[in-house]
Design a protein around this motif. Sequence first.
Motif, PDB file in Angstrom:
ATOM      1  N   SER A  83       0.822  -1.209   0.000  1.00 30.01           N
ATOM      2  CA  SER A  83       0.000   0.000   0.000  1.00 30.01           C
ATOM      3  C   SER A  83       0.855   1.258   0.000  1.00 30.01           C
ATOM      4  CB  SER A  83      -0.931   0.010   1.219  1.00 30.01           C
ATOM      5  OG  SER A  83      -0.167  -0.023   2.427  1.00 30.01           O
ATOM      6  N   GLY A  84       2.104   1.138   0.423  1.00 31.01           N
ATOM      7  CA  GLY A  84       2.990   2.294   0.436  1.00 31.01           C
ATOM      8  C   GLY A  84       3.667   2.571  -0.887  1.00 31.01           C
ATOM      9  N   ALA A  85       3.524   1.656  -1.847  1.00 30.51           N
ATOM     10  CA  ALA A  85       4.148   1.839  -3.152  1.00 30.51           C
ATOM     11  C   ALA A  85       3.224   2.634  -4.064  1.00 30.51           C
ATOM     12  CB  ALA A  85       4.459   0.484  -3.781  1.00 30.51           C
ATOM     13  N   SER A  86       3.808   3.485  -4.879  1.00 34.11           N
ATOM     14  CA  SER A  86       3.002   4.180  -5.877  1.00 34.11           C
ATOM     15  C   SER A  86       2.393   3.137  -6.809  1.00 34.11           C
ATOM     16  CB  SER A  86       3.859   5.166  -6.665  1.00 34.11           C
ATOM     17  OG  SER A  86       4.906   4.504  -7.342  1.00 34.11           O
ATOM     18  N   ASN A  87       1.123   3.274  -7.080  1.00 33.82           N
ATOM     19  CA  ASN A  87       0.388   2.341  -7.930  1.00 33.82           C
ATOM     20  C   ASN A  87       0.237   0.953  -7.306  1.00 33.82           C
ATOM     21  OD1 ASN A  87      -0.943   2.984 -10.408  1.00 33.82           O
ATOM     22  ND2 ASN A  87       0.168   1.298 -11.369  1.00 33.82           N
ATOM     23  N   GLY A  88       0.681   0.778  -6.052  1.00 34.02           N
ATOM     24  CA  GLY A  88       0.403  -0.460  -5.339  1.00 34.02           C
ATOM     25  C   GLY A  88       1.435  -1.555  -5.471  1.00 34.02           C
ATOM     26  N   TYR A  89       2.450  -1.360  -6.323  1.00 31.14           N
ATOM     27  CA  TYR A  89       3.445  -2.410  -6.551  1.00 31.14           C
ATOM     28  C   TYR A  89       4.847  -1.810  -6.584  1.00 31.14           C
ATOM     29  CZ  TYR A  89      -0.596  -5.155  -8.112  1.00 31.14           C
ATOM     30  OH  TYR A  89      -1.801  -5.795  -8.178  1.00 31.14           O
TER      31      TYR A  89
END
Length: 566
Positions: free
Chosen positions: A452-458
């Motif tokens: 969840s902390g990654a941009s775009n979720g991945y």
Amino acid sequence: MRRVLSRVCALALLVGASLTPALPASAAGNTLTVDVGDVVRPVTHVASGGLYGVGSDSEPTSDQLLPLSPISFTQPPPGTTHLGNGATEPCCDALDVTGNITRAGAQQFIRMPDIYPSFPYQWQGWADWEDKVRTMVQDRLDATWATNIQGWEIWNEADWTWDTAAAGSWHDGWTRTYRLIRTMDTVTPIVGPGDSHYSHDRMLAFLTHARDTNTVPDVIIWHELGSMDWNSFDDHVADYRAIERSLGISPRPIAINEYNSRDQMDIPSVAVHWISVLERHGAREAHRAYWFEAGTFNGLFTLDGQPTASYWAYRWYGEMAGNVVRTTPQSWLDGVASYDSSREIVNVVLGGDSGNNAVRVDGLASFGSSVDVTVRSVPGSGRHTHVSAPTVMSTSTMPVSNGSVTVPVNGMTAEGAYQVVVTPAGGPTSSWQQTYEAENATVVNAQTRSSSGASNGYYVGGIDGSADMRSDSFVDFTVNVPTARSYTMTIRYANGTGATSTHGLAYNGGAWSTVSYPPTPGWAQFAEVDVTVDLDAGYNMIRLAKGSPYFDGGTGYAELDSITLS
């Protein structure tokens, strides 16, 4: 691999299907539904590969390949003598074309039995085969500069090309060859079984034997070559996964290293059907079948190197970024869609039906009260017809109602392909793509993970390998910039080691420099660092590497979320 008419007839008997099914002659009123909020997977352009798609180090050219965002190819082995599809000279062995494929941001399987000149293969005995295997593997091991060999394909279509009378059982032949490869190369994945079509009984028997002999492939491959076989692909995947579970085999990636039938290869809407189901049902990669001349990307280019109608369908697909989102087909109407949240672009590629149809896009609440919509088309012409550009059917601003918009696509033909692009009113948030997600890039010897902390979720983690060219870990970003100049590249990374880590940075084949990543609070907890890159106008390849040829290797470990150019 398909080379002779008799083989086409044999395939028809195998799959029990007509080679020329009728596409819908007249239908109307169907709707393809796109749900922007229902993520299927990160965009990786699963279906953009090809068998013998690259004919040489310059055919197709890098400028032709890069807009298609190819993910992988299957090519013949070093020293090939193979003459496919009427060729008079062997072509395009994996090591000869590795530079072209690397520049395109792709990887490749080596098809080992294509060391033989003819198809079906003419078995010359075990001593001959094992000598060939040793030579092929050694040639690859000597190519210390080649990082894009991602698998040994032991055999091709053993369900009808393996000479049991002369060579013994296929299962024993697989085990014997697998073990021979592993005496020389313990690193490069081995892929198989590579049958001409999916068969539950054959797959179960093969995997049972492979499990019991500790020779299970690292990547599972089979071919999908019957007309309209896209209708069965989800069943094949489900059946294969059930076999894995029943045998206690950990999940393997699925690669369909030949797809589409000879008679439908030239039809853009059929390509769209294949792209849609391959994305929807879990293939890691898939390769257009080799029915035509090597180097034409199997009909995406004419013989003189001009784009065909199908090329534009794949180019629209190659433009996708961000995440693949859920599409729900209706009747013959199907498509694939992506949502790039960094630019607020929904890109839908569709086809398969005629008449007046529509695309409904849900989940657009963040786009505001109205959206700009562009609809494009290409005809259903084949591989000998040059199509210089798509036709713009309409551009409009449409109201958004309850987060949805329904876009009419009128006057469709069953063979053509169509693109619908939706952005907030006034256009995308930037005139050119500036943010590139690591999970959308070419990820080698590393893993895409969710957070969840990654941009775009991945993001991409496990970038750990630096032992040699087979195990080097890196991420190759293909970027497209408007002008030649210096750009600030912001790298979003995580470093949970507690000390500064480093990666190597190189672009467009230039010299290596070092990027330093100060520690972050933990893994998947991201920070940013800026570096300067001097890029050419148009496409550029940027590599961030823990290990790579001509680079001494990074220190410590780091994860990559994205890069942003400004």
